[in-house]
Design an enzyme around this catalytic site. Structure first.
Site, PDB file in Angstrom:
ATOM      1  N   LYS A 180       4.413   0.803   9.162  1.00 21.90           N
ATOM      2  CA  LYS A 180       4.558   2.109   8.534  1.00 21.90           C
ATOM      3  C   LYS A 180       3.904   3.203   9.366  1.00 21.90           C
ATOM      4  CE  LYS A 180       3.139   0.145   4.766  1.00 21.90           C
ATOM      5  NZ  LYS A 180       2.483  -0.071   3.478  1.00 21.90           N
TER       6      LYS A 180
ATOM      7  N   ARG B 278       4.991 -12.841   9.641  1.00 18.97           N
ATOM      8  CA  ARG B 278       5.644 -11.582   9.348  1.00 18.97           C
ATOM      9  C   ARG B 278       6.967 -11.510  10.105  1.00 18.97           C
ATOM     10  NH1 ARG B 278       3.702  -6.581   9.719  1.00 18.97           N
ATOM     11  NH2 ARG B 278       1.782  -7.245   8.751  1.00 18.97           N
TER      12      ARG B 278
ATOM     13  N   GLU C  23       0.873  -1.160   0.000  1.00 20.21           N
ATOM     14  CA  GLU C  23       0.000   0.000   0.000  1.00 20.21           C
ATOM     15  C   GLU C  23       0.920   1.222   0.000  1.00 20.21           C
ATOM     16  OE1 GLU C  23      -2.782   0.218   3.267  1.00 20.21           O
ATOM     17  OE2 GLU C  23      -3.380   2.245   2.669  1.00 20.21           O
TER      18      GLU C  23
HETATM   19  P1  ATP Z   1       2.671  -2.062   7.751  1.00 25.73           P
HETATM   20  O1  ATP Z   1       1.897  -2.538   8.928  1.00 25.73           O
HETATM   21  O2  ATP Z   1       4.117  -1.873   8.018  1.00 25.73           O
HETATM   22  O3  ATP Z   1       2.054  -0.893   7.069  1.00 25.73           O
HETATM   23  P2  ATP Z   1       1.445  -3.653   5.808  1.00 25.73           P
HETATM   24  O4  ATP Z   1       1.301  -5.122   5.815  1.00 25.73           O
HETATM   25  O5  ATP Z   1       0.242  -2.831   6.059  1.00 25.73           O
HETATM   26  O6  ATP Z   1       2.623  -3.279   6.755  1.00 25.73           O
HETATM   27  P3  ATP Z   1       1.627  -3.393   2.994  1.00 25.73           P
HETATM   28  O7  ATP Z   1       2.151  -2.261   2.201  1.00 25.73           O
HETATM   29  O8  ATP Z   1       0.193  -3.664   2.963  1.00 25.73           O
HETATM   30  O9  ATP Z   1       2.102  -3.151   4.489  1.00 25.73           O
HETATM   31  O10 ATP Z   1       2.469  -4.699   2.709  1.00 25.73           O
HETATM   32  C1  ATP Z   1       2.907  -5.148   1.453  1.00 25.73           C
HETATM   33  C2  ATP Z   1       3.303  -6.575   1.610  1.00 25.73           C
HETATM   34  O11 ATP Z   1       4.379  -6.698   2.529  1.00 25.73           O
HETATM   35  C3  ATP Z   1       2.161  -7.410   2.167  1.00 25.73           C
HETATM   36  O12 ATP Z   1       2.056  -8.595   1.426  1.00 25.73           O
HETATM   37  C4  ATP Z   1       2.552  -7.666   3.580  1.00 25.73           C
HETATM   38  O13 ATP Z   1       2.062  -8.885   4.029  1.00 25.73           O
HETATM   39  C5  ATP Z   1       4.084  -7.652   3.501  1.00 25.73           C
HETATM   40  N1  ATP Z   1       4.653  -7.275   4.790  1.00 25.73           N
HETATM   41  C6  ATP Z   1       4.444  -6.143   5.476  1.00 25.73           C
HETATM   42  N2  ATP Z   1       5.102  -6.152   6.652  1.00 25.73           N
HETATM   43  C7  ATP Z   1       5.762  -7.332   6.709  1.00 25.73           C
HETATM   44  C8  ATP Z   1       6.612  -7.962   7.669  1.00 25.73           C
HETATM   45  N3  ATP Z   1       6.918  -7.367   8.819  1.00 25.73           N
HETATM   46  N4  ATP Z   1       7.103  -9.186   7.377  1.00 25.73           N
HETATM   47  C9  ATP Z   1       6.803  -9.784   6.219  1.00 25.73           C
HETATM   48  N5  ATP Z   1       6.003  -9.266   5.281  1.00 25.73           N
HETATM   49  C10 ATP Z   1       5.484  -8.055   5.513  1.00 25.73           C
HETATM   50 MG    MG Z   2      -1.405  -2.522   4.938  1.00 25.95          MG
END
Ligand code: ATP
Ligand code: MG
Length: 556
Positions: free
Chosen positions: A269, A259, A35
């Site tokens: 983020k 994760r 995102e």
């Molecule tokens: P955040 O909580 O940091 O915003 P998010 O999952 O909302 O993380 P996205 O931009 O939606 O962030 O994530 C893009 C991809 O990265 C998704 O497939 C998500 O599952 C993966 N991802 C995000 N954080 C992690 C993590 N800590 N370990 C492994 N994969 C991750």
């Molecule tokens: Mg997200």
């Protein structure tokens, strides 16, 4: 890129089964779906290495898909940084795609559900909807709008799209099962009204699909075979499958892995954004941040981050990885590729009293002993006055101190053995100058004196040295798991995580150091040029120390 000598992870096992059984026609198509609401962090690197790695391993491809369904938090700046980071990590996507490009298609999917009697417009407030959801053990209560006719639903949904209603006035819900033990199946909201400007579609839309009504459908549109996400999406999987089945679209499948969590940092983020906005760090690329851009600026190589992701593997259960493993990986990589240079961070002057005043000798130093032929060599000027490290001299040396003190001998790296005769102090008692004599006949490589000394110290010739600002970093948080406690995670920020040394002395050719290249300052760690560096004012970041100082500190 992937080492072939390890056992398969559980997703690779699934893929190999699928290839054998001919599922998905033997194809492997994955996607990385960020995102664009912030910069990527080391957790995303894990997901990137996994998704791109799977496609590479099985001859497939990976799409980069921006999951841009939240108009308010998303920005083009983030899109650009994400693209840069993925490429920098060493991966090439097959297609650059945006969920927002599917808004028309997603809208038609919603219409199809309505036509099948599987979705309805609900006028209830979000509080009413939450109140009617029930609990895991008690079924939900149907909304009074649940049995609207298909025609009415089609008209209302079309009016929602046309901007007839204000934010929150109506939502579109899937009609599934209010008694399902899975709360996500209890008539989830699939569209909401949001009059907001979108970074790509502008003001074309005032209704936006929810994650669950966008992600799986986008996967299906792209014919993603293996849609890999993190564990918290396990309860969403039945809904993912339900939409695909009801819409009769490509049968993408979702798989979940743990994760990445790491010690001494927060990994979301939203929290990283708070650190930026509240001024705890200088930006998303502050070298203390475990963002990809922060790590890059700190001097981490892409190869070291890939190696880290490979080593931690793909788990089915959440765990927390020690940040020292990441540090280990960059040390290993830089040891192979970084040029060695001498830099004095806390200088005192050393005078060689028997060395001719205006004489300069040029010594040769290997760039990197780990490389063939030492990676070539550089010239190191030597003269009567040198900068040495304050800690390499002791007024009253202990018996185990093998560096300088009156009467002691050391080797100056790449140069002579010297003997310490005397020192000077100022009124406050600080050592200001150390006086030594060169032991002639002990030049490195030409030493036939038979002398053996235990210590070797680094130095820089005073008239030849360049001055640099050196920034030393410590962990951004004082505690292992700042995000887990009750209080505000920002209370655990380590206020001493940045130490600036304004006047370090370095070898002259470091004036042409390059951003993105790693250097080992002998005995002091690995360093890289910071982006704020200018020819007038050189600035270096310490990437990592040579040994794990933190582990030693903990044992005390
Ligand atoms: P955040 O909580 O940091 O915003 P998010 O999952 O909302 O993380 P996205 O931009 O939606 O962030 O994530 C893009 C991809 O990265 C998704 O497939 C998500 O599952 C993966 N991802 C995000 N954080 C992690 C993590 N800590 N370990 C492994 N994969 C991750
Ligand atoms: Mg997200």
């Amino acid at each position: 890129m992937m080492s072939e000598d390890r056992s398969l992870n559980f997703i690779e096992e699934i893929i190999e089964e699928d290839i054998k059984s001919g599922k998905h026609g033997g194809n492997v198509i994955t996607r990385f779906p960020p995102e664009p609401n912030g910069y990527l962090h080391i957790g995303h690197a894990k997901s990137i290495c996994l998704n791109f790695g799977l496609a590479q391993r099985y001859g497939g491809k990976t799409n980069l898909r921006f999951d841009d369904t939240n108009p308010e938090t998303e920005e083009t700046e983030y899109v650009e940084s994400i693209k840069y980071d993925v490429q920098w990590l060493g991966f090439e996507w097959a297609e650059e795609l945006y969920t927002s490009d599917y808004f028309d298609k997603l809208y038609s999917f919603a219409v199809k559900l309505i036509e099948k009697g599987l979705a309805y417009v609900d006028d209830s407030t979000s509080e009413e909807i939450a109140g009617q959801k029930g609990t895991p053990t008690e079924p939900g209560v149907p909304s009074r709008y649940r049995d609207r006719s298909v025609e009415e639903n089609l008209r209302l949904f079309s009016d929602m799209k046309a901007g007839v209603y204000r934010d929150g006035e109506k939502v579109l819900r899937a009609k599934i099962d209010l008694a399902s033990p899975n709360m996500h199946m209890r008539d989830p909201i699939i569209y909401r009204i949001k009059h907001a400007h979108h970074h790509r579609t502008g003001d074309n839309w005032c209704i936006y699909p929810m994650y669950d009504f966008a992600h799986g459908q986008s996967d299906a549109i792209e014919k993603i075979t293996h849609s890999v996400c993190t564990l918290e999406f396990i309860p969403h999987r039945p809904l993912y499958d339900w939409f695909i089945e009801q819409l009769e679209i490509y049968p993408s499948k979702q798989y979940e892995f743990a994760r990445l969590n790491m010690t001494y940092t927060v990994m979301s983020k939203r929290k990283l954004l708070q650190l930026v906005n509240d001024g705890y760090v200088t930006g998303w690329d502050d070298p203390r941040m475990l963002t990809i851009s922060g790590l890059r600026r700190r001097g981490y190589t892409a190869a070291s981050i890939r190696e880290f992701c490979e080593r931690i593997g793909v788990a089915k259960r959440e765990n927390i990885i020690d940040v020292s493993l990441l540090e280990f990986c960059v040390r290993e990589d830089l040891n192979k590729r970084a040029w060695r240079r001498m830099a004095v961070l806390d200088p005192i002057r050393l005078v060689l009293t028997n060395y001719p005043e205006d004489q300069v000798e040029i010594f040769q130093g290997e760039n990197n002993p780990e490389e063939e032929n030492g990676g070539g060599s550089r010239e190191i000027p030597f003269s009567r006055e040198l900068w040495i490290e304050r800690e390499d001299f002791m007024e009253n040396p202990s018996r185990k101190f093998f560096r300088l003190g009156v009467g002691l001998m050391v080797r100056l790296k790449n140069a002579y053995i010297i003997k310490c005769d005397d020192f000077r102090k100022d009124e406050a008692g600080n050592i200001t100058e150390v006086h030594c004599t060169v032991v002639w006949g002990t030049r490195s490589g030409e030493d036939n004196s038979g002398l053996s000394v235990k210590g070797t110290i680094h130095w820089v010739s005073v008239p030849h040295a360049k001055t640099a600002e050196v920034r030393l970093y410590d962990r951004l948080f004082r505690v292992e798991d700042p995000g887990s406690g009750e209080g505000d995670f920002k209370e655990y920020v380590n206020t001493e995580s940045l130490q600036v040394i304004p006047g370090a002395y370095i070898e002259q050719d470091m004036a042409t150091a390059e951003v993105g290249k790693g250097y080992q300052f002998i005995r002091k760690g690995y360093f890289t040029l910071d982006k704020e560096s200018t020819p007038e004012k050189l600035v270096f970041n310490r990437t990592v120390t040579l040994r794990d100082a933190w582990a030693k500190e903990m044992k005390k």
